[in-house]
Design an enzyme around this catalytic site. Structure first.
Site, PDB file in Angstrom:
ATOM      1  NE  ARG B 264      31.005  10.997  -2.630  1.00 36.19           N
ATOM      2  CZ  ARG B 264      31.343  10.497  -1.584  1.00 36.19           C
ATOM      3  NH1 ARG B 264      30.685  11.222  -0.253  1.00 36.19           N
ATOM      4  NH2 ARG B 264      32.077   9.571  -1.433  1.00 36.19           N
ATOM      5  CG  ASP B 266      29.056  10.238   2.575  1.00 31.82           C
ATOM      6  OD1 ASP B 266      30.063   9.726   2.151  1.00 31.82           O
ATOM      7  OD2 ASP B 266      29.091   9.950   3.750  1.00 31.82           O
ATOM      8  CD  GLU B 303      30.399   6.713  -0.525  1.00 27.80           C
ATOM      9  OE1 GLU B 303      31.579   6.037  -0.356  1.00 27.80           O
ATOM     10  OE2 GLU B 303      30.120   7.468   0.343  1.00 27.80           O
ATOM     11  CG  HIS B 331      39.642   1.752  -5.617  1.00 30.25           C
ATOM     12  ND1 HIS B 331      39.566   1.098  -4.697  1.00 30.25           N
ATOM     13  CD2 HIS B 331      40.753   2.622  -5.517  1.00 30.25           C
ATOM     14  CE1 HIS B 331      40.786   1.430  -3.894  1.00 30.25           C
ATOM     15  NE2 HIS B 331      41.160   2.191  -4.701  1.00 30.25           N
ATOM     16  CG  HIS B 396      37.567  11.054   0.886  1.00 28.16           C
ATOM     17  ND1 HIS B 396      36.677  10.802  -0.392  1.00 28.16           N
ATOM     18  CD2 HIS B 396      36.639  10.519   1.799  1.00 28.16           C
ATOM     19  CE1 HIS B 396      35.451  10.474   0.099  1.00 28.16           C
ATOM     20  NE2 HIS B 396      35.523  10.041   1.458  1.00 28.16           N
ATOM     21  CG  ASP B 397      36.018   6.926   2.029  1.00 32.71           C
ATOM     22  OD1 ASP B 397      36.231   6.957   3.204  1.00 32.71           O
ATOM     23  OD2 ASP B 397      34.781   6.832   1.583  1.00 32.71           O
ATOM     24  CB  VAL B 399      44.325   7.607   0.010  1.00 27.12           C
ATOM     25  CG1 VAL B 399      45.741   8.237   0.848  1.00 27.12           C
ATOM     26  CG2 VAL B 399      44.338   7.470  -1.263  1.00 27.12           C
ATOM     27  CG  ASN B 401      38.554   4.659   5.033  1.00 31.32           C
ATOM     28  OD1 ASN B 401      38.566   5.478   5.803  1.00 31.32           O
ATOM     29  ND2 ASN B 401      37.486   4.627   4.094  1.00 31.32           N
TER      30      ASN B 401
END
Lengths: 615, 615
Positions: B264, B266, B303, B331, B396-397, B399, B401
């Protein structure tokens, strides 16, 4: 981009509606207020619309009237979408009704791009008058030569009256000293009447340094990217839509209101755009939409230094759908073959081997390591026909970027000049000449400007110097700002009456006719071509064919007679052209070639073109 | 890129050959001399090779030995291609023999990407141990849940022991505190034995700020482009080939030497590359070549925040050929539907209408004007199957951030959490969970670092603050550098034994099983989907089908019972899942839905999934 939004007229700038009222529109997304100041001093307030546009309709502004915008009550500036700057780049704009032009080219049909024989013109130095009328004067000369497309270097208003055109700061305003919009419209109309297409060079990758007020109006620039000319034009950052629309409208204007047949977009490698839809893709779509409405054909040509076939690939293949691109690499390989020293950007080129590759593959660097660029460079240009590439042995850059601006006539022997011309004309690509080369013009084409800012002139001078350092040029560069530098660069039409120049002209004429008359030369079919180079002889054999014709060309760049292997008896072949022939001023009274057993003999610095007899 | 150059082993760094000699290689194109300093202090001179590479072979360096490079006799630095940094980012590198790993996964077959159920893990906070062994401990839990792919956040060596992983400065060295290379190899082997694929998150768009010695070795960076993290990695400027090769080798290493199933990559929108062959295209080609040799399958996931389908399109279409990309927009639309305030980057999103668009078109912005970005954004993602897109209700981001790092468990009701999970699992895209969401973990996932440079820590703190300003967050952000911030972010596995958390876990398990068991849910067929939103009810109906099955899902994000039009009698449909059911901790004892004439009734904050009986 929303499609087909501005097909009828420009959105920005001033348009006159059916009631002859002025529709005034300005893109100024960060402005608090916008007014227009009319010639009589009265002020008119514009209304804010969506997405940063401001608008007003008025009876008070007539064609040819002067006006300025006033931003936020304080900043008084010319219109960034001005159609006319009669008093220069810093002064008021003038309204123009583009629809007032009289056209008689309803019957005009843009030739197939594949058949274009292009002739590049710098308006200021092409003629004594140095304007569009001056171009019109010489169109019959070009017709006689066999040209069917002229390419006019940029005409967007620049500071002063002397400039190559790449310092333009009003992309919609036609240089006033050239004759302005009406005279350009008239020239295009005349060209069409004579069967000549008009390509216009436009600059979308940067704006000139003087008279550049764009930053006052909105984020026309972004610092996301660095370019050799400073800030990059904002094609993908915040507020980019106004900028994108501005350039799309510019493209559409030339086609719709000036009947321009093709645009040549300058240095598109410096257009930095990582949007999902690249600005060139957007332009392609809008032009397609325009063509659908008007029924006319328009071509999009780019100058591009990336060797990336994506620019030419179809939109279906995520390509930008450009119709053609310039390939400097052909020129570089050709020049090295002719003896150019391998300094500066020539250092990557090996002459005849690379010329072979250029004939065969269009791009010389299509993945190999480039010493000059210090990286692997390019990608193969597969499946793209020959008319997708434009080649030349000279152009404004290649001549004018020399310190002394020497044309080939000053650098190469008479015989070699004919080889260079032949090399271009037998290629599967579209040939382009640089004004004057067809009769061996001896004046240089120098770099000249007429900025009014002395600091800027100093910078220009120093920049030029640094550039020439790479070429180890000796002596002093002519002052770009001196009028003499400009005058010295003018064509000397009187040369045409001198025998040697006349001979060269006739030779070019014969070459162009040869290309047109022989389908194997003009078909642009890249699958039916072989090029074989003989580096130790500095000689190249190019074969081109199509179902009904075979052509063999032999190019000898060396100063010695050379022999190359012959597959076939000379008796099966008919000589179409020998540059060494005395009728082209050459040394040979016979056809300049003969055959020994299995060998074909070719004169020094010459080109031979044969066609197979039984074909 | 020359293809297939380094398929057998890494070129840069240290490899041990068959005679167990160390082959040392460094790319340092501008260095005058390169030496390696061994653990015993002795120096070994490297020989210059082509294109900036330096090389030596020695018996004096064994696996686990420490070494440093000395450039130009003065600069003593760790190896930029180090496999191990046992004493941190500033100290000596350690040699590792990657071939020493014992593998037992010969039979392993990477599942089809279409069937991936992904679970994102941050190694440090996933387990008490905070390392790869800690992940291994919980694999059975994940298997029970139904997961078949874990995605491990970046493991490249970063400063200190606490970091999300995006500050890595040794892309080839596995974070020492996580267990290093051998433990990662062991974890992958264990995963494969259990039938779990491993995705690794890698960062190629920037390098971390501390321990970043790349600039000393060569032009790893370019100032042609600006990125949010400073200098852009040099993928297309002079000397870029060494940098490109470095990252290509990194990709190949993970697949070849660590048996990683998918990468993945980034934020690839921050990879600026205008080469004719984009670095992602080059990576695609090299991975294809590797797969041909090994017979294994590896996926490339990105991403990407450009809504540009070119990243996913095939190389034949000038695409980058990526197998899948994350879509944050799904999202955002989902969160707004669930009641998230429309601040910051959420400001572009309209909730249920945009959720409908995301289900239907993958990209919410595919050409429309974005207020937040201040430009038209994106391009339609036509003809790309569902498995090309990865969706989630948390990651992860999203949440981390948040200023307080709250998971959905702290933001939404228990019922709403189940709707969010359902919305992801019924999508035509690949679902991804963020560790702990499956049982409603209540700890936050905060932003934490452990830089050793206090200035840097200050900058990080201030940067975070500025970011939160956009969200109008109140209160103080936890100190990223405090160990407590990290510890507070750990999963509390003991929660799993509490009834409510157990219920949530069982619900997730049921949802995942449902997706797997019903082909109309798992087929990824974007041509067989309709989504209809009812904005005034904040309710959405999603239909998916395939030749043998029809599925209807109703999602009610409102706090009221809602009725939506029913085309069909409820009796023709079988209820597969009702989140409001008491068995999932919901308020309903019946199936939570019933039908009035032409209307289907759905409980507040709930999801219903039906299949047609006769199918």
């Amino acid at each position: 981009m929303k499609e087909s939004a501005y097909l009828k007229q420009r959105r920005v700038g001033i348009n006159f509606n059916d009631a002859q009222q002025a529709e005034i529109c300005l893109w100024a997304p960060t402005a608090e207020s916008v007014e227009v100041e009319l010639e009589n001093g009265s002020l008119l307030r514009l209304q804010k619309q969506n997405q940063g546009y401001w608008h007003a309709t008025t009876d008070q502004l007539q064609p040819n009237d002067l006006y300025k915008f006033i931003l936020d009550g304080t900043k008084k500036l010319p219109d960034p979408a001005s159609l006319s700057q009669p008093n220069g780049v810093h002064e008021a704009s003038a309204a123009i009704d583009l629809k007032a032009a009289e056209w008689s080219d309803e019957e005009w049909e843009n030739p197939k791009l594949n058949s274009y024989i292009i002739y590049e013109i710098h308006t200021g130095t092409f003629s004594t008058a140095g304007n569009f009328d001056g171009i019109a004067e010489h169109l019959d000369h070009l017709l006689e030569l066999g040209i069917n497309a002229i390419e006019i270097m940029p005409v967007a208003q620049f500071p002063g009256a002397r400039n190559w055109g790449y310092d333009g700061v009003f992309p919609f305003a036609v240089q006033h000293s050239y004759g302005g919009a009406a005279k350009l419209q008239e020239l295009v109309n005349t060209c069409h009447a004579k069967g000549i297409a008009v390509i216009l060079d436009v600059v979308y990758n940067h704006m000139g340094p003087e008279g550049n007020y764009f930053g006052e109006f909105g984020p026309y620039f972004t610092d996301k990217y660095h370019t050799p000319w400073g800030q990059a034009v904002n094609f993908d950052d915040e507020y980019c839509d106004g900028v994108r629309a501005y350039f799309i409208e510019n493209v559409l204007m030339w086609f719709r209101d000036f009947h321009i047949d093709a645009l040549r977009m300058d240095a598109v490698h410096a257009i930095k755009d990582l949007s999902a839809e690249h600005i060139l893709q957007a332009i392609r779509l809008e032009v397609d939409a325009l063509m659908e409405v008007t029924g006319r054909t328009h071509y999009l040509i780019v100058e591009c230094d990336l060797n990336d076939p994506r620019f030419l690939d179809s939109p279906e293949k995520n390509g930008f759908g450009m119709d053609a691109q310039w390939i400097d690499e052909f020129h570089h390989a050709l020049r090295i073959s002719a003896g150019e020293p391998t300094t500066g950007y020539y250092s990557d080129f090996q002459g005849i081997r690379h010329l072979e590759k250029a004939y065969q593959d269009a791009y010389v660097y299509d993945g190999q390591y480039s010493e000059h660029r210090k990286k692997n460079f390019g990608k193969p240009a597969k499946d793209l026909q020959g008319s997708k590439f434009i080649v030349f042995s000279q152009n404004h850059d290649q001549v004018g970027n020399r310190m002394l601006g020497e044309r080939s006539s000053e650098l190469y022997s008479f015989e070699m000049q004919k080889v260079l011309a032949g090399a271009v004309m037998i290629s599967p690509f579209l040939p382009m000449l640089f004004m004057g080369e067809e009769y061996g013009e001896t004046n240089p084409f120098l770099y000249f400007v007429s900025h009014t800012d002395p600091e800027l002139n100093k910078m220009v001078r120093e920049g030029r110097k640094a550039e020439f350092a790479a070429f180890h040029a000796e002596g002093e560069a002519p002052d770009p700002d001196a009028e003499q530098t400009f005058l010295q660069s003018k064509l000397q039409w009187e040369l045409l009456s001198k025998p040697q120049h006349q001979t060269m002209f006739n030779y070019y004429k014969a070459l162009i006719a040869l290309r047109k008359d022989n389908p194997a030369l003009s078909n642009g079919d890249r699958s039916r071509i072989t090029a074989i180079s003989y580096p130790d002889k500095n000689t190249l054999v190019l074969k081109r064919w199509e179902p009904r014709q075979q052509i063999v060309c032999i190019l000898n760049f060396s100063k010695e007679k050379q022999a190359v292997p012959a597959e076939d008896s000379i008796h099966n072949w008919k000589l179409l052209l020998s540059s060494a022939d005395e009728k082209w001023g050459g040394p040979c009274t016979d056809d300049g070639a003969c055959q020994e057993v299995n060998k074909l003999i070719i004169q020094p610095e010459s080109i031979l073109i044969y066609t197979r007899k039984d074909a």
